[in-house]
Design a protein around this motif. Structure first.
Motif, PDB file in Angstrom:
ATOM      1  N   GLU A  56       0.801  -1.259  -0.174  1.00 16.89           N
ATOM      2  CA  GLU A  56       0.022   0.059  -0.062  1.00 16.89           C
ATOM      3  C   GLU A  56       0.922   1.485  -0.005  1.00 16.89           C
ATOM      4  OE1 GLU A  56      -2.714  -0.648   3.269  1.00 16.89           O
ATOM      5  OE2 GLU A  56      -3.771  -2.480   2.097  1.00 16.89           O
ATOM      6  N   LYS A  57       2.016   1.167   0.633  1.00 15.85           N
ATOM      7  CA  LYS A  57       2.643   2.297   0.711  1.00 15.85           C
ATOM      8  C   LYS A  57       3.467   2.470  -0.670  1.00 15.85           C
ATOM      9  CE  LYS A  57       5.270   5.783   2.645  1.00 15.85           C
ATOM     10  NZ  LYS A  57       4.226   6.918   3.159  1.00 15.85           N
ATOM     11  N   GLU A  60       1.141   4.350  -3.355  1.00 19.74           N
ATOM     12  CA  GLU A  60       1.153   5.807  -2.953  1.00 19.74           C
ATOM     13  C   GLU A  60       2.047   6.639  -3.882  1.00 19.74           C
ATOM     14  OE1 GLU A  60       0.781   6.812   0.963  1.00 19.74           O
ATOM     15  OE2 GLU A  60      -0.838   5.535   1.457  1.00 19.74           O
ATOM     16  N   TYR A 326     -10.374  -0.247  -2.163  1.00 23.06           N
ATOM     17  CA  TYR A 326     -10.592   1.258  -2.065  1.00 23.06           C
ATOM     18  C   TYR A 326      -9.535   2.015  -2.444  1.00 23.06           C
ATOM     19  CZ  TYR A 326     -12.837   4.948   0.634  1.00 23.06           C
ATOM     20  OH  TYR A 326     -13.449   5.893   0.848  1.00 23.06           O
ATOM     21  N   ARG A 328      -8.394   5.758  -3.424  1.00 22.69           N
ATOM     22  CA  ARG A 328      -8.728   7.173  -3.016  1.00 22.69           C
ATOM     23  C   ARG A 328      -7.868   7.975  -3.909  1.00 22.69           C
ATOM     24  NH1 ARG A 328     -11.103  10.523   0.948  1.00 22.69           N
ATOM     25  NH2 ARG A 328      -9.577  12.336   1.465  1.00 22.69           N
ATOM     26  N   SER A 336      -3.993   8.614  -4.064  1.00 20.94           N
ATOM     27  CA  SER A 336      -3.679   9.057  -2.873  1.00 20.94           C
ATOM     28  C   SER A 336      -3.522   8.075  -1.953  1.00 20.94           C
ATOM     29  CB  SER A 336      -4.221  10.302  -2.362  1.00 20.94           C
ATOM     30  OG  SER A 336      -5.384   9.999  -1.503  1.00 20.94           O
ATOM     31  N   ARG A 337      -4.450   6.817  -2.083  1.00 19.77           N
ATOM     32  CA  ARG A 337      -4.553   5.761  -1.033  1.00 19.77           C
ATOM     33  C   ARG A 337      -4.974   4.750  -1.421  1.00 19.77           C
ATOM     34  NH1 ARG A 337      -3.810   2.269   2.333  1.00 19.77           N
ATOM     35  NH2 ARG A 337      -4.920   2.032   4.330  1.00 19.77           N
ATOM     36  N   LYS A 339      -6.208   0.934  -0.672  1.00 20.70           N
ATOM     37  CA  LYS A 339      -6.132  -0.336   0.321  1.00 20.70           C
ATOM     38  C   LYS A 339      -6.806  -1.535  -0.357  1.00 20.70           C
ATOM     39  CE  LYS A 339      -7.866  -2.624   4.110  1.00 20.70           C
ATOM     40  NZ  LYS A 339      -7.185  -2.773   5.347  1.00 20.70           N
TER      41      LYS A 339
ATOM     42  N   CYS B  46     -14.722  -3.864   4.732  1.00 26.08           N
ATOM     43  CA  CYS B  46     -13.204  -3.533   4.567  1.00 26.08           C
ATOM     44  C   CYS B  46     -13.318  -2.209   5.627  1.00 26.08           C
ATOM     45  CB  CYS B  46     -12.832  -2.857   3.195  1.00 26.08           C
ATOM     46  SG  CYS B  46     -11.300  -2.285   3.026  1.00 26.08           S
ATOM     47  N   THR B  48     -11.162   1.302   5.805  1.00 28.43           N
ATOM     48  CA  THR B  48      -9.822   1.842   5.013  1.00 28.43           C
ATOM     49  C   THR B  48      -9.114   3.260   5.945  1.00 28.43           C
ATOM     50  OG1 THR B  48     -10.652   1.353   2.984  1.00 28.43           O
ATOM     51  CG2 THR B  48      -8.810   2.849   3.076  1.00 28.43           C
ATOM     52  N   SER B  49      -8.197   3.185   6.198  1.00 28.37           N
ATOM     53  CA  SER B  49      -7.611   4.577   6.797  1.00 28.37           C
ATOM     54  C   SER B  49      -6.976   5.339   5.708  1.00 28.37           C
ATOM     55  CB  SER B  49      -6.988   4.189   7.806  1.00 28.37           C
ATOM     56  OG  SER B  49      -5.856   3.366   7.676  1.00 28.37           O
ATOM     57  N   TYR B  50      -7.198   6.572   5.906  1.00 23.92           N
ATOM     58  CA  TYR B  50      -6.653   7.485   4.782  1.00 23.92           C
ATOM     59  C   TYR B  50      -6.223   8.768   5.642  1.00 23.92           C
ATOM     60  CZ  TYR B  50     -11.344   9.289   4.447  1.00 23.92           C
ATOM     61  OH  TYR B  50     -12.659   9.702   4.873  1.00 23.92           O
ATOM     62  N   GLU B  53      -4.120  14.883   4.701  1.00 23.62           N
ATOM     63  CA  GLU B  53      -3.182  15.821   4.424  1.00 23.62           C
ATOM     64  C   GLU B  53      -3.256  17.321   4.912  1.00 23.62           C
ATOM     65  OE1 GLU B  53      -1.067  14.942   0.528  1.00 23.62           O
ATOM     66  OE2 GLU B  53      -2.323  13.374   0.399  1.00 23.62           O
ATOM     67  N   ASN B  63     -16.754   0.021   4.892  1.00 28.79           N
ATOM     68  CA  ASN B  63     -17.812  -0.345   3.833  1.00 28.79           C
ATOM     69  C   ASN B  63     -18.587  -1.590   4.288  1.00 28.79           C
ATOM     70  OD1 ASN B  63     -15.250   0.846   2.324  1.00 28.79           O
ATOM     71  ND2 ASN B  63     -17.135   0.846   0.756  1.00 28.79           N
ATOM     72  N   PRO B 129       3.891   4.327   8.908  1.00 27.22           N
ATOM     73  CA  PRO B 129       4.282   4.541   7.579  1.00 27.22           C
ATOM     74  C   PRO B 129       3.324   5.109   6.644  1.00 27.22           C
ATOM     75  CG  PRO B 129       4.412   2.183   7.796  1.00 27.22           C
ATOM     76  CD  PRO B 129       3.781   2.643   9.185  1.00 27.22           C
ATOM     77  N   LEU B 130       1.966   4.964   6.624  1.00 25.42           N
ATOM     78  CA  LEU B 130       1.091   5.368   5.542  1.00 25.42           C
ATOM     79  C   LEU B 130       0.679   6.886   5.855  1.00 25.42           C
ATOM     80  CD1 LEU B 130      -1.323   2.437   4.787  1.00 25.42           C
ATOM     81  CD2 LEU B 130       0.635   3.353   3.486  1.00 25.42           C
ATOM     82  N   LYS B 132       1.296  10.775   5.721  1.00 26.10           N
ATOM     83  CA  LYS B 132       1.814  11.450   4.595  1.00 26.10           C
ATOM     84  C   LYS B 132       3.243  11.974   5.365  1.00 26.10           C
ATOM     85  CE  LYS B 132      -0.676  10.485   1.344  1.00 26.10           C
ATOM     86  NZ  LYS B 132      -0.466   9.577   0.177  1.00 26.10           N
TER      87      LYS B 132
END
Lengths: 379, 153, 372
Positions: A56-57, A60, A326, A328, A336-337, A339, B46, B48-50, B53, B63, B129-130, B132
């Motif tokens: 996932e990283k 991006e 997912y 984004r 930008s993301r 998952k 699911c 999802t974390s985002y 920024e 979901n 790490p995810l 930004k």
């Protein structure tokens, strides 16, 4: 029999065992922390992450086209499915509605071949887990022919990078249809051979029927999907319920576990659903191979993938279950993301629930019937 | 649409976003999640974390799917990174590992989770790490992280 | 029936040495022969097992490895170099001893298992007069010595200081001790009918009457109980739970490598050989030709097919067939679970064995009343 265990009678100490990461039957680098009382397991904690490759990283920092090879490396036993699922998600994000017919046909044909190949591994490895070695070599022998087909199409044998968002890398080789039909004619009677060798073997039934029973409510609450969910008797298959690609054109059934040898949702059911699904895949393949149209496979590939701002959740039925993506988009050429809801990740989380209270040998049976791929769990 | 029943019940607390997902405040999540489970959404697909920024804010997207009525529902929560979010792991057991993953990679703190620890990364990993703003560390376990990546990329 | 040691003593009596000193000197010959038999048996059996597996499983490997560029390919000798490569690998491999293991016991265990197999061979006949020592309690001795190995297995599992090894050795101990009982009860039928524990006498009875498997319907059942039980006692699939690869890594052998592991291997195949020979001798007429199956209407001139030298061929072909069946089992069946294994022994085999014992006694009694 021994499911009801009153520890006060025995009064023995419990022992913690580490199964894995180096162990013959953990299907990769899974580590199971098992609390045992003699042979009986009272608690299992799966410890994952030994194969974490920061998928996932990476996503991006890569453009949408560059992600395709990375998806292949997630579920390396069903790489075609991962790329197909990802492509569908990106097409949804871009708003591409219609693809050339030929692209959809080739995608479905390859996806169904991939499903057979992946289920062959699952069936053989389950046999290996309960101690029968011959089914494994037989299924690998037949999988090899599918891999040969894939090699003739894509040039590689395991990680294909063939299905791209909007189309395919290139067209089929000239004699593919003939070779595919030859394989199907050879393979169809082979399923009966597996049934004779393993499915109806008395010892195999003893080892798998009535063991690790997963009731429907537990399965749904844990988010289990794919053949594992269908083994519990839920006829849920995205190909049938919400047809993506062109699955609505084909006539096939959704096999479910019926408890033929024991209870609905036991290891034997989860195993047998996969055997039946191979038969259904053959059905789809025969229809698709007979009616494949001509066309240009690269016609719909977008010049530049730069979706608008927004989010998308897309589902896809892989060999292991419901792959969710997912994505984004921040309006750039990189997500930008991203998952990935990997099916085996959710299927593995149910392990403690259904195999605590059984014996060490049964934990192996249950793990084999869940059909996990660590590359996809750890990503 | 499946979203309407929620909007009808919690008029003030929820906000309907453009792709039919529903934005919920983190403080209301406990009440609303129980309501969602009781209505018909029994299958959590699911979490999802985002990273948003901006303003050190992060978000979660849930979901849901209903195996009975074949409906979809997407819930979003957006909050300050230090906010504690109610854990739904006891309601949908599927959330257990998804929440651990959100904590591991994004640093979302869940309240009431039975076993909150890292899942994919090693226990001695530093940071999430995810995010930004995550920077590659100079050292890992005393070993210098190589800077020259000519042959890697 | 004379034994090899007696013949050797007679042969060397011209030296005029004292009998006890001569005995010590002469004993080296059979000892070395037994060791040679074990080694050759293991080497050949590994090769045969590999080939049988290859034919049953479509494995391509055992066609390739040849000697000096001579591959063999699809011919039946293809891959003959693998055996030698295996032997060299095993002997030159590093002998790893875990840091926290009990080093003395860990060294001792393989030798106890080896000695168990080695001592058993003393009473195992290869043909008429071709037995190291002709015990008058041969059956009893074989039973006793073949269960010495389990001590070695427990020591191996304990001293490795590995939880998988411990599990494996506890399973092995339970399994081997349990399956001794149906084996003993099945052999007891022959002893009951013949009235002697001597293997020579048992074969003599079969020469005069018929193969023991056809003595009565009950001995027919007893043979299959015996054979399945010895498969269990030698820890082979489907009863290989002590070293169950997919569960316990390698069971009680997990921490062993190199030469020590090779000794386990040697003993395992030696045990297979022993139990096959015993099954052939007691139930399948031993070194008698197949013409003596029911012993009715055979012209006396056909008896040229019987004799000490040709007998070794008959006995070996019977034993090798049984070994082949064991390999066939291995590549066909999944593995039983530990409680199912115990169920099979205690709730199926032992009641059947006891019933067999009862009915064979009745059979003998009635037969004694009416036919004599």
């Amino acid at each position: 029999m021994y499911k009801v265990l009153d520890k006060s009678i025995i009064g023995a100490d419990e022992m913690v065992m580490n199964m894995g990461p180096q162990h013959p039957s953990t299907h990769g680098v899974l580590r199971l922390k098992i609390v045992t009382d003699g042979e009986i397991v009272s608690h299992i904690e799966p410890i994952i992450g030994y194969l974490h490759r920061c998928f996932e990283k990476h996503c991006e920092n890569l453009s949408y086209e560059q992600i395709v090879p990375f998806t292949d490396r997630c579920d390396y036993l069903a790489a075609m499915h991962m790329a197909h699922g990802y492509s569908i998600a990106v097409e949804k994000l871009l708003g591409i509605e219609e693809l050339p017919e030929r692209v959809e046909y080739i995608r479905v044909i390859l996806a169904e071949f991939q499903r057979i190949a992946s289920h062959l591994i699952a069936v053989g490895v389950f046999g290996l887990d309960v101690g029968a070695i011959t089914p494994f070599t037989w299924t690998l022998r037949d999988r090899e022919r599918i891999i040969d087909l894939f090699e003739s199409v894509t040039g590689s044998r395991l990680l294909y990078n063939y299905i791209w968002p909007g189309g395919l890398a290139h067209d089929l080789p000239p004699n593919f249809i003939q070779k595919a039909n030859d394989f199907l004619n050879y393979f169809e009677p082979q399923i009966e051979e597996y049934n004779n060798l393993l499915t109806t073997n008395k010892i195999f039934i003893e080892r798998s029927a009535d063991i690790g029973v997963m009731p429907v409510d537990v399965a749904i609450n844990y988010g289990v999907s794919g053949p594992t969910l269908r083994g519990s008797g839920v006829p849920f298959d995205l190909r049938k319920d919400e047809p993506y690609s062109i699955y609505q054109k084909f006539d096939f059934d959704v096999p479910v576990g019926e408890g033929l040898m024991g209870t609905v949702g036991d290891c034997w059911d989860r195993y047998y659903v996969k055997v039946l699904e191979m038969k259904e895949s053959i059905k789809i393949l025969k229809q698709a191979l007979n009616s494949i149209p001509e066309g240009d496979v690269k016609a719909a590939i977008p010049k530049k993938i730069r979706p608008k701002k927004g989010e998308i959740y897309s589902r896809y039925e892989t060999a292991r279950g419901d792959l969710g993506l997912y994505i984004r988009s921040g309006g750039k050429n990189m997500p930008s993301r991203l998952k990935m809801r990997s099916p085996a990740y959710c299927n593995l989380s149910v392990l403690n629930e259904i195999s605590a209270g059984w014996m060490i040998s049964d934990v192996i049976s249950v793990l084999g019937s869940l059909d996990i791929v660590l590359g996809e769990i750890d990503r | 649409m499946s979203e309407n029943f929620l909007v009808k019940k919690y008029k003030e607390k929820v906000e309907l976003l453009e792709n039919n997902s529903i934005l919920v405040d983190a403080s209301d999540w406990k009440e609303i999640s129980t309501f969602i489970f009781k209505s018909r959404f029994d299958y959590l697909m699911c979490i999802t974390s985002y990273d948003l920024e901006q303003d050190n804010k992060i978000g979660l997207a849930y979901n849901f799917y209903s195996t009975k009525s074949k409906e979809y529902l997407e819930i979003r929560i957006e909050f300050e990174a230090t906010t504690k979010v109610f854990s739904i792991a006891e309601i949908w057991r599927a959330a257990d590992w998804h929440e651990r993953e959100a904590y591991d990679l994004m640093g979302v703190i869940f309240e009431g989770h039975p076993d909150m620890k890292r899942i994919l990364l090693p226990d001695d990993w530093d940071g999430h790490p995810l995010r930004k703003d995550w920077k590659e560390p100079e050292y890992y376990n005393g070993m210098p992280v190589p800077k020259d990546k000519t042959y890697w990329e | 029936m004379t034994s090899v040691v007696d013949s050797l003593l007679n042969l060397f009596s011209f030296t005029g040495l004292d009998n006890s000193i001569l005995l010590i000197l002469v004993l080296h010959i059979p000892a070395l022969s037994i060791f040679l038999v074990m080694v050759v048996n293991a080497t050949v059996a590994v090769y045969v097992e590999r080939k049988v597996a290859a034919f049953m499983q479509d494995r391509l490997g055992p066609m390739e490895v040849g000697l000096f560029g001579f591959k063999g390919g699809k011919k039946f000798w293809g891959g003959i170099g693998q055996t030698i490569a295996d032997a060299i690998k095993l002997l030159t491999k590093e002998d790893i001893v875990p840091d926290s293991a009990d080093k003395k016991l860990m060294l001792l265990a393989p030798f106890i298992i080896f000695i168990g197999a080695f001592l058993t061979f003393i009473a195992v006949p290869f043909s008429q007069n071709l037995v190291v020592s002709d015990f008058n309690i041969g059956v009893f001795y074989i039973m006793a010595m073949s269960s010495v190995g389990v001590i070695g297995i427990i020591i191996a599992g304990w001293s490795s200081n590995n939880k998988w090894s411990l599990y494996g050795s506890m399973r092995a101990a339970a399994q081997i001790v349990s399956y001794e009982i149906p084996i003993g009860l099945s052999l007891l039928l022959a002893v009951l009918v013949v009235g002697s524990l001597n293997l020579g006498d048992i074969v003599q009875w079969q020469a005069e009457n018929r193969w023991f498997i056809f003595h009565s319907p009950f001995t027919f059942i007893a043979f299959f109980i015996f054979f399945i039980s010895v498969v269990a006692e030698t820890n082979r699939t489907p009863f290989d739970i002590p070293e169950a690869e997919s569960e316990l890594v390698a069971g009680w052998m997990t921490e062993y490598s190199g030469f020590k592991w090779a000794i386990f291997f040697l003993s395992e195949y030696a045990n297979m050989m022993i139990v096959s020979i015993v099954a052939s001798v007691v139930f399948l007429g031993g070194w008698l030709s197949p013409f003596a199956i029911i012993n009715v209407g055979i012209p006396n001139s056909w008896m040229i097919f019987d004799g000490p030298l040709i007998g070794i061929i008959w006995l070996m072909s019977k034993a090798l067939f049984l070994i082949f069946v064991m390999m066939w089992f291995r590549w066909t069946f999944p593995r039983l679970r530990v409680d199912q294994l115990m169920y099979l022994c205690w709730k199926v085999f032992i009641p059947f064995c006891l019933a067999n014992l009862f009915f064979v006694s009745i059979w003998e009694l009635i037969g004694g009343l009416f036919f004599k």
